[in-house]
Scaffold this active site. Structure first.
Site, short mmCIF file in Angstrom:
data_model
loop_
_atom_site.label_atom_id
_atom_site.label_comp_id
_atom_site.label_asym_id
_atom_site.label_seq_id
_atom_site.Cartn_x
_atom_site.Cartn_y
_atom_site.Cartn_z
N GLN A 16 0.78 -1.24 0.00
CA GLN A 16 0.00 0.00 0.00
C GLN A 16 0.81 1.29 0.00
O GLN A 16 0.50 2.21 -0.76
CB GLN A 16 -0.95 0.02 1.20
N SER A 17 1.82 1.40 0.84
CA SER A 17 2.49 2.70 0.99
C SER A 17 3.13 3.17 -0.31
O SER A 17 2.89 4.29 -0.76
CB SER A 17 3.54 2.62 2.11
N LYS A 74 17.04 -11.31 -10.39
CA LYS A 74 18.13 -12.19 -9.98
C LYS A 74 18.73 -12.92 -11.17
O LYS A 74 19.82 -13.46 -11.11
CB LYS A 74 17.63 -13.19 -8.94
N ASN A 95 9.81 0.00 -1.69
CA ASN A 95 9.51 -0.18 -0.27
C ASN A 95 9.86 -1.60 0.16
O ASN A 95 9.13 -2.26 0.90
CB ASN A 95 8.05 0.18 0.06
N ARG A 103 21.35 -6.29 -1.83
CA ARG A 103 21.55 -7.73 -2.06
C ARG A 103 21.28 -8.11 -3.50
O ARG A 103 21.81 -9.11 -4.00
CB ARG A 103 20.64 -8.54 -1.12
N TYR A 137 4.13 -2.42 9.65
CA TYR A 137 2.87 -2.43 8.93
C TYR A 137 2.04 -1.24 9.41
O TYR A 137 2.42 -0.53 10.33
CB TYR A 137 2.13 -3.75 9.16
N GLU A 138 0.89 -1.06 8.78
CA GLU A 138 0.03 0.10 9.06
C GLU A 138 -0.16 0.35 10.55
O GLU A 138 0.15 1.44 11.06
CB GLU A 138 -1.33 -0.11 8.39
N ASP A 167 0.33 3.78 6.03
CA ASP A 167 0.65 3.38 4.67
C ASP A 167 0.37 4.49 3.66
O ASP A 167 1.27 5.05 3.06
CB ASP A 167 -0.13 2.12 4.30
N GLY A 246 -8.90 21.34 17.80
CA GLY A 246 -8.58 22.71 17.46
C GLY A 246 -8.87 23.72 18.55
O GLY A 246 -8.77 24.93 18.32
N GLY A 247 -9.25 23.26 19.73
CA GLY A 247 -9.48 24.18 20.83
C GLY A 247 -10.93 24.57 21.02
O GLY A 247 -11.29 25.17 22.03
#
Length: 424
Positions: A16-17, A74, A95, A103, A137-138, A167, A246-247
């Site tokens: 997802q990300s 590979k 990611n 590698r 993860y998320e 994500d 927000g106050g």
């Protein structure tokens, strides 16, 4: 012309990300080349499958407007193809787990050697430090970034939010980093690394809670319900239920039909500037001037009483009737929209935020369109690619493989069995 037309993105992302980031770039016109393992592809293609034999919604809704190439990096021929892709592309997005590219034989130094102008953008769970090699993860990101500890009610456990701030939130941060690096490259001529740790992205989205952490040093957080209830504060920003950040005091209140509809609720804010209008709406005109009610500070210990009275009124109205009454008076309210209501919303469909997409294997489905609108770069949402659908096309059009050279790549096993048939 699309905003990112001419920019080539080498997309080594999955789940997802990363796909959130590259999909956004694709919507703005970048040519996103999604590299997938032959015969397997992005793991989400087969996760949470709802239509047998078709890519899952998990995959399709994160990979619009991209091209897919199967490639075994590979394999020696695959390495040669990847080298040529790096030469041709402006950005490499990944990611992988930390160290995976090294590698494969494609360290940052090697990538720069191949293409000094390339930008390498990475999503990782944590930034440099003792946790940098940990998988994330998320929900882990939400917990490590401060979201969970500040979400939920004071007397309950920490909670994660349904919004994918770990994500998808990180993917949005990474996209900004990429376009910023592309802008700088126009001046410097050089590529660079862009890093977006998931923990950092969540922390950025939780900045108001870090604001409140520092305010604790000078006294209690008076806009939090627990202040009015006389509950002491600890040494960290507490969970605040549905209080407004927000106050201005705000809460989620029941509306007509709440007994059977889990989303028959509205968010209602008692903004100081419209206090008198609120009093009129709920038929409590004496509260405008009554001692303990007239001024915002005086109302803090009476918020339970005030919101209970407002809820008596909202329970006589649907959440949309509450909006119809309050919005003309500038009283801030908002309906709790279900996912079903959002998917059916005519306004969201008119702006392209919610779209229907046709897919050759799963048929028509509903998806989220581009959330950012550019007046000179309109977005057309194109379905996600089938696995390896554009392998031969990319080999020919992007990398210039033809004739015997193309046949050699296809027969090497570097680009998947299915592509042999497609090339004939």
């Amino acid at each position: 012309m699309k905003a990112l037309e001419g920019v080539k993105i080498l997309d080594f992302t999955h789940v997802q990300s990363g796909p959130t980031c590259t999909q956004l770039l694709a919507w703005f016109g970048a040519d996103v080349i999604k590299v997938e393992q032959p015969g397997v592809g992005d793991a989400t293609r087969k996760q949470l499958v709802d239509v047998p034999g078709a890519d899952s919604l998990y995959f399709t809704m994160l990979n619009h407007n991209k091209r897919s190439i199967e490639l075994n990096a590979k394999n020696e021929t695959g390495k040669a193809v990847l080298t040529r892709l790096i030469e041709e592309c402006d950005v490499l997005v990944e990611n992988f787990a930390p160290g995976a590219l090294d590698r494969m034989g494609f360290s940052w130094d090697r990538i720069q050697e191949i293409n000094p102008r390339i930008i390498m953008a990475s999503v990782k769970g944590f930034g440099p430090g003792k946790y940098e090699d940990c998988k994330v993860y998320e929900n882990v990101a939400q917990c490590a970034g401060g979201a969970a500890s500040t979400t939920g009610f004071l007397d309950g456990p920490p909670l994660v939010t349904g919004a994918q701030i770990g994500d998808s939130g990180t993917g949005l941060h990474l996209a900004l980093g990429i376009v910023t690096a592309l802008f700088q490259r126009e001046k410097s001529g050089r590529g660079q690394k862009v890093l977006a740790p998931m923990q950092d992205g969540v922390i950025n989205l939780c900045r108001v809670k870090l604001r409140d952490q520092q305010r604790l040093a000078t006294g209690p957080l008076k806009e939090y319900s627990q202040f009015g209830e006389g509950i002491p504060f600890g040494d960290a920003t507490p969970r605040a239920g549905n209080d407004s950040g927000g106050g201005q005091p705000g809460r989620i209140l029941k509306c007509k039909g709440w007994e059977t509809d889990p989303n028959a609720y509205t968010y209602f804010i008692i903004q100081a500037a419209v206090w008198e209008k609120v009093c009129d709406v709920i038929d409590e005109p004496e509260w405008k001037t009554a001692p303990g009610f007239a001024k915002p500070a005086d109302r803090l210990d009476k918020l339970n009483q005030i919101f209970s009275r407002i809820e008596e009124w909202t329970m006589t109205k649907t959440k949309f009737e509450v909006m119809d009454t309050c919005n003309p008076l500038d009283i801030p309210v908002g309906p709790i929209l279900s996912t079903k209501e959002i998917m059916e919303d005519e306004g969201l469909r008119a702006t392209g935020t919610i779209v229907d997409v046709d897919h050759p294997e799963r048929g028509r489905y509903v998806s989220v369109g581009c959330p950012i609108k550019l007046s000179d770069s309109p977005v057309e949402v194109v379905r996600s690619p089938l696995l390896g659908e554009h392998t031969v096309e990319i080999l020919q059009q992007v990398l210039g493989y033809e004739g015997d050279e193309l046949e050699k790549v296809i027969s090497s096993g570097a680009v998947g069995e299915a592509r042999k048939v497609a090339a004939e």
